[in-house]
Design a protein around this motif. Structure first.
Motif, PDB file in Angstrom:
ATOM      1  N   HIS A 134      -3.053  13.664  -9.545  1.00 21.61           N
ATOM      2  CA  HIS A 134      -3.471  12.369 -10.088  1.00 21.61           C
ATOM      3  C   HIS A 134      -2.354  11.742 -10.919  1.00 21.61           C
ATOM      4  O   HIS A 134      -2.173  10.519 -10.896  1.00 21.61           O
ATOM      5  N   LEU A 150       0.233  10.129  -8.514  1.00 16.47           N
ATOM      6  CA  LEU A 150      -0.277   8.885  -7.934  1.00 16.47           C
ATOM      7  C   LEU A 150      -0.316   7.763  -8.968  1.00 16.47           C
ATOM      8  O   LEU A 150       0.015   6.612  -8.667  1.00 16.47           O
ATOM      9  N   LYS A 151      -0.734   8.090 -10.184  1.00 14.56           N
ATOM     10  CA  LYS A 151      -0.807   7.083 -11.247  1.00 14.56           C
ATOM     11  C   LYS A 151       0.582   6.576 -11.590  1.00 14.56           C
ATOM     12  O   LYS A 151       0.799   5.370 -11.772  1.00 14.56           O
ATOM     13  N   GLY A 168       1.806   4.376  -8.774  1.00 13.38           N
ATOM     14  CA  GLY A 168       1.095   3.097  -8.814  1.00 13.38           C
ATOM     15  C   GLY A 168       1.632   2.174  -9.892  1.00 13.38           C
ATOM     16  O   GLY A 168       1.797   0.965  -9.678  1.00 13.38           O
ATOM     17  N   TYR A 194       0.833  -1.194   0.000  1.00 10.56           N
ATOM     18  CA  TYR A 194       0.000   0.000   0.000  1.00 10.56           C
ATOM     19  C   TYR A 194       0.870   1.248   0.000  1.00 10.56           C
ATOM     20  O   TYR A 194       1.950   1.253   0.590  1.00 10.56           O
ATOM     21  N   ASN A 229       1.701  -7.890  -3.952  1.00  4.55           N
ATOM     22  CA  ASN A 229       0.272  -7.755  -4.253  1.00  4.55           C
ATOM     23  C   ASN A 229      -0.133  -6.293  -4.040  1.00  4.55           C
ATOM     24  O   ASN A 229      -0.578  -5.906  -2.968  1.00  4.55           O
ATOM     25  N   PHE A 230       0.056  -5.487  -5.074  1.00  2.00           N
ATOM     26  CA  PHE A 230      -0.214  -4.047  -4.969  1.00  2.00           C
ATOM     27  C   PHE A 230      -1.701  -3.804  -4.761  1.00  2.00           C
ATOM     28  O   PHE A 230      -2.542  -4.228  -5.551  1.00  2.00           O
ATOM     29  N   LYS A 231      -2.032  -3.085  -3.680  1.00  2.67           N
ATOM     30  CA  LYS A 231      -3.428  -2.842  -3.313  1.00  2.67           C
ATOM     31  C   LYS A 231      -3.897  -1.437  -3.653  1.00  2.67           C
ATOM     32  O   LYS A 231      -5.081  -1.149  -3.554  1.00  2.67           O
ATOM     33  N   GLY A 232      -2.968  -0.549  -4.006  1.00  7.93           N
ATOM     34  CA  GLY A 232      -3.385   0.791  -4.392  1.00  7.93           C
ATOM     35  C   GLY A 232      -2.592   1.885  -3.704  1.00  7.93           C
ATOM     36  O   GLY A 232      -1.956   1.676  -2.672  1.00  7.93           O
ATOM     37  N   SER A 233      -2.635   3.059  -4.320  1.00  2.00           N
ATOM     38  CA  SER A 233      -2.029   4.256  -3.731  1.00  2.00           C
ATOM     39  C   SER A 233      -3.138   5.285  -3.551  1.00  2.00           C
ATOM     40  O   SER A 233      -3.957   5.483  -4.446  1.00  2.00           O
ATOM     41  N   THR A 234      -3.154   5.929  -2.412  1.00  2.00           N
ATOM     42  CA  THR A 234      -4.251   6.837  -2.107  1.00  2.00           C
ATOM     43  C   THR A 234      -3.769   8.000  -1.261  1.00  2.00           C
ATOM     44  O   THR A 234      -2.706   7.930  -0.645  1.00  2.00           O
ATOM     45  N   LYS A 288       3.404  -1.616  -9.281  1.00  4.08           N
ATOM     46  CA  LYS A 288       2.864  -2.828  -9.911  1.00  4.08           C
ATOM     47  C   LYS A 288       3.957  -3.681 -10.559  1.00  4.08           C
ATOM     48  O   LYS A 288       3.732  -4.866 -10.835  1.00  4.08           O
TER      49      LYS A 288
END
Length: 500
Positions: free
Chosen positions: A137, A140-141, A144, A118, A153-158, A148
């Protein structure tokens, strides 16, 4: 005929037992898998000034749905926070590579694909989101996409909200101090918990206060409920954006520049050591989204301004107080800037920049009692930059701000949060607890493990190699005995038939 049947049945029973036993042993080796000793998780704390990576681990069995998490490893990313790479394509992602490679080496290879990863960004990215949403954005993209490419197991960046940052920091503090009731046994708690303590976090762009309260909230956006180990915790929590250490220093500079003007190109700084001189660029070092209220009209932001320290503690303190607003409150009680806050009670832990500022002041003055913060600040403000760097062995870029930050913390805790001589000793300033770094990331991991799938484990336990070998020999012996007995019976029966 009756005698022959009585002789055959025991042999058949032994044969059946031997076959069943060997079959079960074979199944135990092929179906039953021993569960892994630990599961792992990675959290990237993307702060406003830098990013830190924390690797956590916990036993595969859980208590009341929440993992028993400890810190396995950590890594500080070189360079600035990811928000600092706005306008620099590829910069934020590349900065993370060294620490991510360390994670690849630190976590057992067999666990890589099952290790959740995370990234949580805090106030720096919250500010960028306000100023330039598309760039926020993009960063973050980009980050992310980089995450990956690693075998986790990448769950996301927030981007975490201020409430989440404060609440997860509170969870970390109380978990490390073992204040939660963790271990259940036959309906009773082996560790019933000690009662929670409050958390005070000071980052680069924001500061958070969080504590458990039974008082009915007057402002819903300062309330949060968390469930851990089967218990509900009602929290007061608020994050003050633009009141982190770095942004406070910018606000202080902007206030001084606006008040004195820049026509002469020189501004007196009462919080800098007497005789200390440096220069700043208005666009790069002073004005930001947090300082818009102080920004003069028709000012050339490309201009450089010389700052000259005067080491005047009283002027420093009065200027710091002007950064806060204490005169507006629409509730029964407020902290500052019109934000509702019930009275603080009980013990608190102050960490992050709170800890580092306190450690500098203690090293310079030999004063560690929080009740003497005002006196300690006065002594620090009277010191020269050479005295400060000699005593602490720290560079000027840190020491020049100790007077300002110590006064800021004093005002924040006493006039802002309402601590006094009776309650200030209830605050402990810490960097680590229980061997782990204190911050929001561990609390975040703890909350997330409540939702992570637990690996399925058979009810049967795998048989250790020693007993397994012994049982194999036993069942093989039974099978051999049965076969020998049946062969003998057959031969005996045949010989009788020949005689007849």
């Amino acid at each position: 005929m009756t005698l022959r049947y009585a002789q055959v049945v025991p042999a058949l029973v032994l044969l059946l037992l031997g076959l069943i036993g060997i079959l079960l042993l074979a199944l135990s080796t092929s179906v039953i898998e021993k569960p892994p000793e630990y599961e792992y998780g990675i959290v990237l704390d993307a702060g406003s000034s830098h990013t830190s990576m924390y690797i956590y681990k916990w036993p595969s069995n859980k208590q009341n749905g929440t993992g028993i998490v400890t810190q396995h490893d950590e890594c500080n990313v070189k360079g600035k926070g990811i928000s600092g790479y706005a306008g620099v394509p590829g910069g934020a992602a590349k900065s993370l590579e060294e620490c991510l490679q360390k994670a690849v080496q630190s976590i057992p290879k067999a666990r890589h694909h099952k290790t959740p990863l995370y990234l949580g960004a805090t106030a720096g990215m919250r500010l960028l989101e306000i100023v330039n949403t598309s760039e926020s954005h993009r960063v973050l993209k980009e980050v992310g996409a980089k995450l990956k490419t690693y075998p986790f197991n990448f769950k996301g960046s927030t981007i975490l909200s201020g409430q989440e940052e404060g609440a997860y920091g509170w969870v970390t503090v109380n978990y490390l101090l073992e204040n939660f009731a963790k271990y259940g046994f036959v309906g009773r708690w082996l560790n019933p918990g000690k009662g929670t303590i409050g958390a005070l976090d000071l980052g680069g762009a924001s500061t958070q206060i969080t504590f458990q309260t039974e008082v009915q909230t007057e402002s819903p956006d300062t309330s949060m409920t968390l469930k851990l180990y089967g218990e509900n915790y009602q929290l007061y929590t608020h994050s003050f954006l633009c009141y982190g250490q770095d942004q406070f220093l910018r606000k202080l500079l902007a206030l001084l520049i606006t008040t004195q003007g820049v026509s002469s190109g020189k501004v007196l700084h009462p919080c800098y050591p007497n005789g200390y001189v440096t220069s700043v660029n208005l666009e790069a070092d002073v004005f930001s989204p947090c300082t818009e209220q102080y920004k003069p009209k028709n000012i050339d932001l490309k201009k450089d301004v010389t700052l000259q320290g005067t080491g005047n503690n009283q002027q420093c303190l009065s200027t710091v107080q002007k950064v806060f607003s204490f005169d507006k409150c629409n509730f029964s009680k407020c902290s500052f800037d019109g934000v509702y806050q019930p009275a603080t009670s009980g013990k608190f832990m102050a960490f992050s920049a709170f800890y580092f500022s306190k450690s500098y002041v203690s090293a310079l003055t030999n004063i560690s009692d929080p009740r003497l913060m005002k006196m300690a600040s006065q002594r620090v403000c009277n010191m020269s930059i050479s005295q400060m760097t000699t005593i602490t062995k720290q560079p000027e870029k840190y020491m020049k701000n100790v007077c300002a930050v110590s006064n800021f913390i004093h005002v924040l805790l006493t006039q802002g949060y309402g601590f006094n001589n009776s309650t200030l000793p209830m605050i402990s300033f810490e960097k680590k607890a229980g061997g782990a770094s204190v911050g929001w990331s561990l609390g975040y991991m703890l909350s997330l493990t409540s939702h992570l799938p637990q690996e399925s484990v058979s009810v049967l336990k795998a048989i250790p190699s020693g007993p397994w070998t012994g049982l194999l020999i036993l069942f093989s012996a039974l099978l051999l005995m049965a076969l020998v007995q049946l062969v003998l019976l057959c031969r005996k029966s045949k010989s009788k038939m020949d005689v007849i």
